[in-house]
Design a protein around this motif. Structure first.
Motif, short mmCIF file in Angstrom:
data_model
loop_
_atom_site.label_atom_id
_atom_site.label_comp_id
_atom_site.label_asym_id
_atom_site.label_seq_id
_atom_site.Cartn_x
_atom_site.Cartn_y
_atom_site.Cartn_z
N ARG A 267 0.42 -0.90 -0.22
CA ARG A 267 -0.66 -0.16 -0.18
C ARG A 267 0.88 1.18 -0.09
N GLN A 268 1.96 0.98 -0.02
CA GLN A 268 3.23 1.86 0.17
C GLN A 268 3.06 2.49 -1.22
N ARG A 269 4.25 4.02 -1.50
CA ARG A 269 5.10 4.18 -2.64
C ARG A 269 6.10 3.50 -2.70
N TRP A 270 5.92 2.69 -4.51
CA TRP A 270 6.93 2.28 -4.26
C TRP A 270 7.84 2.67 -6.07
N ALA A 271 7.39 4.18 -6.24
CA ALA A 271 7.85 4.85 -7.24
C ALA A 271 7.56 5.82 -7.86
N ALA A 272 8.41 6.85 -8.70
CA ALA A 272 7.86 8.30 -8.65
C ALA A 272 8.93 8.85 -9.53
N GLY A 273 8.24 10.13 -10.58
CA GLY A 273 8.80 9.87 -11.36
C GLY A 273 8.20 11.68 -12.52
N THR A 274 9.00 11.70 -13.52
CA THR A 274 7.45 12.77 -13.67
C THR A 274 6.94 12.50 -15.20
N ALA B 164 3.88 0.97 -14.45
CA ALA B 164 2.06 2.25 -14.18
C ALA B 164 2.82 3.53 -14.60
N LEU B 165 4.00 4.15 -13.76
CA LEU B 165 4.58 5.31 -14.14
C LEU B 165 3.99 5.88 -15.59
N ASP B 166 5.04 4.96 -16.81
CA ASP B 166 4.64 4.98 -18.36
C ASP B 166 2.84 5.25 -18.45
N GLU B 167 1.81 4.02 -17.72
CA GLU B 167 0.86 4.24 -18.19
C GLU B 167 0.52 5.86 -17.84
N LYS B 168 0.59 6.21 -16.26
CA LYS B 168 0.20 7.38 -15.90
C LYS B 168 0.91 8.76 -16.47
N ALA B 169 2.14 8.48 -17.09
CA ALA B 169 2.78 9.65 -17.81
C ALA B 169 1.40 9.40 -19.41
N ALA B 170 1.48 8.73 -20.53
CA ALA B 170 0.64 8.64 -21.20
C ALA B 170 -1.21 9.04 -20.60
N GLN B 171 -1.13 8.82 -20.17
CA GLN B 171 -2.64 9.37 -19.11
C GLN B 171 -3.23 10.83 -18.85
N ALA B 172 -1.60 11.25 -18.17
CA ALA B 172 -1.41 12.80 -17.64
C ALA B 172 -0.72 13.35 -19.15
N SER B 173 -0.56 13.50 -20.20
CA SER B 173 0.16 13.89 -20.84
C SER B 173 -1.17 13.82 -22.37
N THR C 49 6.43 8.48 -21.67
CA THR C 49 6.54 8.08 -21.19
C THR C 49 6.91 8.83 -19.48
N ALA C 50 7.33 7.89 -18.30
CA ALA C 50 7.74 8.32 -17.23
C ALA C 50 9.27 9.11 -17.09
N ALA C 51 9.58 10.57 -16.78
CA ALA C 51 10.84 10.73 -16.29
C ALA C 51 11.60 10.90 -15.28
N SER C 52 12.38 11.01 -14.95
CA SER C 52 12.79 11.10 -13.60
C SER C 52 13.23 10.15 -12.56
N LEU C 53 12.61 9.09 -12.78
CA LEU C 53 11.88 7.97 -12.19
C LEU C 53 12.76 6.93 -11.12
N THR C 54 12.13 7.19 -10.01
CA THR C 54 12.42 6.85 -8.66
C THR C 54 11.95 5.72 -7.75
N HIS C 55 12.70 5.44 -7.38
CA HIS C 55 12.08 3.69 -6.63
C HIS C 55 12.19 4.15 -4.99
#
Length: 215
Positions: free
Chosen positions: A44-51, A121-130, A136-142
């Motif tokens: 349930r916690q955050r596993w990854a972040a990006g922009t 998961a982040l790439d999918e969210k990046a596609a939806q946001a843009s 794809t998501a950039a500045s990816l961190t885990h």
């Protein structure tokens, strides 16, 4: 000269087996329950972040463990159910359930480690946001939460291995019943008809205090 061979006394061996069974049972219950709780919490916690690049600039993205992969949480629940089911079965059934418990732990570890570097998961969210399906998501961190989930899987795996090794020494639900499912027969106790307490005790045991069978 006579030689004396030390042979373990049957009662000593039985007592040692009982102690091993109690210790292994306590450790398995603790590891299984704690491992499942840790894996569920970590999922349930955050596993990854990006922009994501949008018209107004960079858009922050985050992905929880359940969004990256739902396998660790699902297997943790399966493992918890298997841990409880271990006490409802015996012999070969107990071995099968213990094996399922161990496999649930191993699967939780594998899924969590695979998800640690997953960016889908982040790439999918990046596609939806843009609004661009190719974005794809950039500045990816885990984060370290995937490894916490894997640690929970290790605990579940340990519980399964303990069940495989010592499960035969553990108690089972409904121990007062034989394998056929019928209650164990108890020796009939003599009933003194002049003692009311004996009559009541016989009735409480389901016996006929008169000593006659009903037609």
């Amino acid at each position: 000269m006579e030689y004396v061979t030390a042979v373990p006394h049957p009662r000593i061996e039985a007592a040692a087996s009982a102690r091993s069974g109690r210790r292994s049972l306590a450790v398995a219950l603790l590891c299984g329950a704690l491992g499942a709780a840790v894996a569920l919490l970590a999922s349930r916690q955050r596993w990854a972040a990006g922009t994501a690049a949008v018209a107004g600039g960079d858009y922050a993205l985050t992905a929880k463990g359940s969004e990256v992969t739902g396998v660790p949480a699902a297997l943790a629940i399966v493992g918890l159910a298997a841990l409880v089911a271990v006490f409802a079965v015996r012999r070969s059934g107990r071995l099968l359930v213990a094996g399922l418990l161990a496999l649930s732990g191993a699967g939780t570890v594998g899924a969590a480690l695979i998800g640690a570097e997953n960016r889908a998961a982040l790439d999918e969210k990046a596609a939806q946001a843009s609004g661009d399906t190719a974005a794809t998501a950039a500045s990816l961190t885990h984060t370290g939460w995937p490894y916490v989930a894997a640690a929970g899987g290790v605990l579940i795996l340990l519980a399964g291995l303990l069940a495989l090794r010592y499960g035969r020494l553990w108690p089972a639900m409904g121990g007062r019943y034989e394998r056929s499912g019928a209650p164990r027969s108890r020796a009939t106790r003599p009933v003194d008809p002049d003692r009311p307490e004996d009559l009541w005790k016989a009735l409480d045991r389901g016996e006929d205090p008169t000593g006659t069978d009903s037609a």
